[in-house]
Design an enzyme around this catalytic site. Structure first.
Site, PDB file in Angstrom:
ATOM      1  NE  ARG A   1      57.965  41.529   0.726  1.00  0.00           N
ATOM      2  CZ  ARG A   1      58.491  41.365   2.018  1.00  0.00           C
ATOM      3  NH1 ARG A   1      57.809  41.064   3.206  1.00  0.00           N
ATOM      4  NH2 ARG A   1      59.922  41.547   2.045  1.00  0.00           N
TER       5      ARG A   1
ATOM      6  CE  LYS B   1      44.320  50.619 -15.738  1.00  0.00           C
ATOM      7  NZ  LYS B   1      44.178  51.487 -16.974  1.00  0.00           N
TER       8      LYS B   1
ATOM      9  CE  LYS C   1      37.465  51.525 -13.988  1.00  0.00           C
ATOM     10  NZ  LYS C   1      38.350  52.758 -13.813  1.00  0.00           N
TER      11      LYS C   1
ATOM     12  CD  GLU D   1      44.430  49.730 -20.313  1.00  0.00           C
ATOM     13  OE1 GLU D   1      44.047  50.110 -19.017  1.00  0.00           O
ATOM     14  OE2 GLU D   1      44.846  50.255 -21.077  1.00  0.00           O
TER      15      GLU D   1
ATOM     16  CG  ASN E   1      42.690  53.933 -21.928  1.00  0.00           C
ATOM     17  OD1 ASN E   1      42.369  54.366 -20.985  1.00  0.00           O
ATOM     18  ND2 ASN E   1      43.362  52.948 -22.201  1.00  0.00           N
TER      19      ASN E   1
ATOM     20  CG  HIS F   1      41.165  58.745 -21.079  1.00  0.00           C
ATOM     21  ND1 HIS F   1      40.028  58.705 -21.517  1.00  0.00           N
ATOM     22  CD2 HIS F   1      41.383  58.924 -19.758  1.00  0.00           C
ATOM     23  CE1 HIS F   1      39.370  58.714 -20.241  1.00  0.00           C
ATOM     24  NE2 HIS F   1      40.145  58.988 -18.977  1.00  0.00           N
TER      25      HIS F   1
ATOM     26  CG  HIS G   1      46.064  60.954 -20.753  1.00  0.00           C
ATOM     27  ND1 HIS G   1      46.128  59.677 -20.668  1.00  0.00           N
ATOM     28  CD2 HIS G   1      45.491  61.197 -19.591  1.00  0.00           C
ATOM     29  CE1 HIS G   1      45.633  59.176 -19.672  1.00  0.00           C
ATOM     30  NE2 HIS G   1      45.043  60.370 -18.917  1.00  0.00           N
TER      31      HIS G   1
ATOM     32  CG  HIS H   1      41.422  63.227 -16.007  1.00  0.00           C
ATOM     33  ND1 HIS H   1      42.390  62.780 -16.758  1.00  0.00           N
ATOM     34  CD2 HIS H   1      40.365  62.254 -16.260  1.00  0.00           C
ATOM     35  CE1 HIS H   1      42.056  61.341 -17.428  1.00  0.00           C
ATOM     36  NE2 HIS H   1      40.738  61.436 -16.554  1.00  0.00           N
TER      37      HIS H   1
HETATM   38  N1  LIG Z   1      42.694  54.667 -10.732  1.00  0.00           N
HETATM   39  C1  LIG Z   1      42.003  54.943 -11.868  1.00  0.00           C
HETATM   40  O1  LIG Z   1      41.554  54.138 -12.570  1.00  0.00           O
HETATM   41  C2  LIG Z   1      41.952  56.094 -11.937  1.00  0.00           C
HETATM   42  C3  LIG Z   1      40.790  56.664 -13.226  1.00  0.00           C
HETATM   43  C4  LIG Z   1      40.681  57.843 -13.489  1.00  0.00           C
HETATM   44  C5  LIG Z   1      41.385  59.110 -12.953  1.00  0.00           C
HETATM   45  N2  LIG Z   1      42.505  58.591 -12.059  1.00  0.00           N
HETATM   46  C6  LIG Z   1      43.334  59.501 -11.365  1.00  0.00           C
HETATM   47  O2  LIG Z   1      42.203  60.308 -10.429  1.00  0.00           O
HETATM   48  C7  LIG Z   1      42.700  61.671 -10.447  1.00  0.00           C
HETATM   49  C8  LIG Z   1      41.676  62.761 -10.485  1.00  0.00           C
HETATM   50  O3  LIG Z   1      40.706  62.482  -9.536  1.00  0.00           O
HETATM   51  P1  LIG Z   1      39.538  63.525  -9.278  1.00  0.00           P
HETATM   52  O4  LIG Z   1      39.263  64.467 -10.610  1.00  0.00           O
HETATM   53  O5  LIG Z   1      38.885  63.157  -8.161  1.00  0.00           O
HETATM   54  O6  LIG Z   1      40.796  64.799  -8.729  1.00  0.00           O
HETATM   55  P2  LIG Z   1      41.059  65.074  -7.126  1.00  0.00           P
HETATM   56  O7  LIG Z   1      41.136  63.681  -6.099  1.00  0.00           O
HETATM   57  O8  LIG Z   1      42.304  65.930  -7.070  1.00  0.00           O
HETATM   58  O9  LIG Z   1      39.738  65.817  -6.581  1.00  0.00           O
HETATM   59  C9  LIG Z   1      39.345  67.146  -7.161  1.00  0.00           C
HETATM   60  C10 LIG Z   1      39.205  68.182  -6.373  1.00  0.00           C
HETATM   61  O10 LIG Z   1      38.069  68.141  -5.543  1.00  0.00           O
HETATM   62  C11 LIG Z   1      37.937  68.076  -4.256  1.00  0.00           C
HETATM   63  N3  LIG Z   1      37.109  67.339  -3.649  1.00  0.00           N
HETATM   64  C12 LIG Z   1      36.739  65.968  -3.815  1.00  0.00           C
HETATM   65  N4  LIG Z   1      35.734  65.538  -3.232  1.00  0.00           N
HETATM   66  C13 LIG Z   1      35.146  66.519  -2.903  1.00  0.00           C
HETATM   67  C14 LIG Z   1      33.903  66.802  -2.085  1.00  0.00           C
HETATM   68  N5  LIG Z   1      32.987  65.894  -1.937  1.00  0.00           N
HETATM   69  N6  LIG Z   1      33.751  68.143  -1.815  1.00  0.00           N
HETATM   70  C15 LIG Z   1      34.423  69.138  -1.998  1.00  0.00           C
HETATM   71  N7  LIG Z   1      35.694  68.919  -2.853  1.00  0.00           N
HETATM   72  C16 LIG Z   1      36.014  67.938  -3.012  1.00  0.00           C
HETATM   73  C17 LIG Z   1      39.399  67.714  -4.123  1.00  0.00           C
HETATM   74  O11 LIG Z   1      39.860  68.254  -2.778  1.00  0.00           O
HETATM   75  C18 LIG Z   1      40.268  68.385  -5.174  1.00  0.00           C
HETATM   76  O12 LIG Z   1      40.755  69.534  -5.018  1.00  0.00           O
HETATM   77  C19 LIG Z   1      43.783  61.963 -11.314  1.00  0.00           C
HETATM   78  O13 LIG Z   1      45.120  62.025 -10.428  1.00  0.00           O
HETATM   79  C20 LIG Z   1      43.707  60.622 -12.298  1.00  0.00           C
HETATM   80  O14 LIG Z   1      45.064  60.315 -12.812  1.00  0.00           O
HETATM   81  C21 LIG Z   1      42.570  57.476 -11.615  1.00  0.00           C
HETATM   82 ZN   LIG Z   2      39.629  59.320 -17.247  1.00  0.00          ZN
END
Ligand SMILES: NC(=O)c1ccc[n+]([C@@H]2O[C@H](COP(=O)([O-])OP(=O)(O)OC[C@H]3O[C@@H](n4cnc5c(N)ncnc54)[C@H](O)[C@@H]3O)[C@@H](O)[C@H]2O)c1
Ligand SMILES: [Zn+2]
Length: 383
Positions: free
Chosen positions: A131, A153, A236, A246, A254, A257, A261, A275
């Site tokens: 929990r 989030k 942020k 939100e 957004n 976005h 999306h 993304h």
């Molecule tokens: N929670 C939130 O508020 C929020 C906001 C925006 C996006 N997101 C989510 O985040 C995700 C996208 O995040 P992302 O772009 O970081 O993607 P990701 O976590 O898939 O990372 C992108 C790629 O980079 C690699 N990587 C990460 N750090 C590295 C480093 N230092 N050196 C080498 N490789 C590295 C990872 O292995 C992966 O292959 C999506 O799922 C999205 O929905 C969440």
């Molecule tokens: Zn984003």
């Protein structure tokens, strides 16, 4: 000859002011070295589990484990496959069961070491384990450092759509080591940059102008990188402090976005479009649509487009990989994808539109036919 004094890593602290759930974001080159000591101070005696993905593990897991060991913090590890495919029921099950097997209890800590995928997955697993167990974010992608690691989030995808299952679960600490970004691929770095530019576009014209002048130093890893990340985190943090769940202002984040999306969905969430790249195209579309509605000067939309293109981001539908071969579907298909987005309320689309660079507004009553016609025109011509 005198030796130069040992340089302490420069660090910038940004507080996320959420009352008893307030926490610090620590930003700077080398700040990962402070992770163990900070955890030991925040949560004496806690055991930890590092959740990471295979790619990040290759570069940064040993360092992270060493830093924790030096501070006497016990750490187990859970390594998932990299990529969005881990943000699933199966991924959640695997991580949750591994956390239970590692005997992580209420006062212990989960450490998310990775990009947004790892942060969202590990954070959500922490939120439901017994929990709710606290967690620490160690974001390793630019996107995660400026966006996903801040604000609480967390979640996974369902077959019906992205981020449909999740929880608000704030971390107790965020360690954003800007040197860690040096191993990120240039394309992933640029994708994260789109979110940095977003903060300028949505609420800070002076920051946007500064980015126009300093983007090369940010990419290179000069001092501008820390400033860009800190400014983004402050933006942020301020919005999250005003509207954690939100119900209002947080929706400004957004910008780009809703279109973005839909484009991600149209490309099957594949490597055709990351993304952040979808956000870049989406922001340009939102700006052009704002101009078409007469809300913003067309020159401001062009300014946004030029900056993103200069950094090497896609800015038009035609820039998306495979556009000529596979296309993106037609305007009606994109509209259907937008309607599935969480930002739809009773048939009307909620859009974040622009009145100027630095002034975004939430618009809740956009007539779908206007959007459809706008997209149709964009699909047939790059203008
Ligand atoms: N929670 C939130 O508020 C929020 C906001 C925006 C996006 N997101 C989510 O985040 C995700 C996208 O995040 P992302 O772009 O970081 O993607 P990701 O976590 O898939 O990372 C992108 C790629 O980079 C690699 N990587 C990460 N750090 C590295 C480093 N230092 N050196 C080498 N490789 C590295 C990872 O292995 C992966 O292959 C999506 O799922 C999205 O929905 C969440
Ligand atoms: Zn984003």
């Amino acid at each position: 000859m005198m030796t130069a004094p040992l340089k302490q890593p420069e660090q910038i602290l940004v507080e996320v002011s959420l009352g008893e759930r307030a926490y610090d974001i620590v930003i700077g080159r080398g700040v990962l070295q402070s992770l163990g000591a900070r955890i030991a101070a925040l949560r004496p005696g806690a055991r930890t589990v590092i959740v990471t993905d295979r790619t990040v593990a290759k570069y940064w897991l040993d360092t992270t484990e060493a830093v924790l060991a030096q501070a006497g913090v016990p750490a187990a590890r859970i390594v998932v496959e990299e990529g969005e495919g881990s943000k699933t029921y199966a991924g959640l099950q695997a991580v949750s069961e591994a956390l239970i097997a590692a005997r992580i209890e209420r006062n212990d800590l989960v450490i998310a070491l990775g990009g947004g995928v790892v942060g969202d997955l590990a954070g959500f697993a922490a939120s439901i384990l017994r929990r709710g167990v606290d967690f620490v974010q160690v974001p390793t992608s630019l996107l995660a450092q400026v966006d996903s690691s801040v604000g609480g989030k967390t979640g996974i995808n369902s077959p019906q759509g992205k981020n449909l299952l999740g929880a608000f679960h704030q971390p107790i600490l965020v360690i954003a080591d800007t040197a860690v970004l040096d191993t990120l691929s240039p394309r992933q770095f640029r994708a994260g940059y789109a979110e940095v530019a977003k903060y300028g576009a949505l609420g800070d014209e002076a920051f946007f102008a500064w980015l126009e002048a300093n983007h090369a130093d940010i990419v290179r890893g000069g001092p501008a990188r820390e400033h860009a990340i800190a400014t983004s985190c402050r933006a942020k943090a301020a919005i999250v402090a005003r509207d954690e769940r939100e119900t209002g202002d947080r929706a400004l984040l957004n910008l780009g976005h809703t279109f973005g999306h839909a484009l991600e969905a149209a490309t099957g969430f594949s490597d055709r479009l990351f993304h952040g790249e979808g956000v870049a195209v989406g922001m340009v579309l939102a700006a052009q649509f704002s101009a078409q509605l007469g809300m913003m000067a067309p020159a401001a939309a062009t300014r946004l487009e030029h900056h993103l293109a200069e950094v090497g981001l896609p800015t038009h539908l035609q820039d998306i990989a495979g556009f000529a071969q596979e296309g993106l579907g037609d305007a009606d298909q994109l509209m259907t994808l937008m309607a599935q987005d969480k930002k739809v309320k009773r048939g009307k689309l909620t859009f974040i539109l622009l009145e100027a660079i630095g002034r975004a507004v939430i618009t809740g009553d956009v007539e779908p036919s206007l959007v459809r016609d706008f997209l149709q025109a964009k699909l047939v011509s790059r203008s």
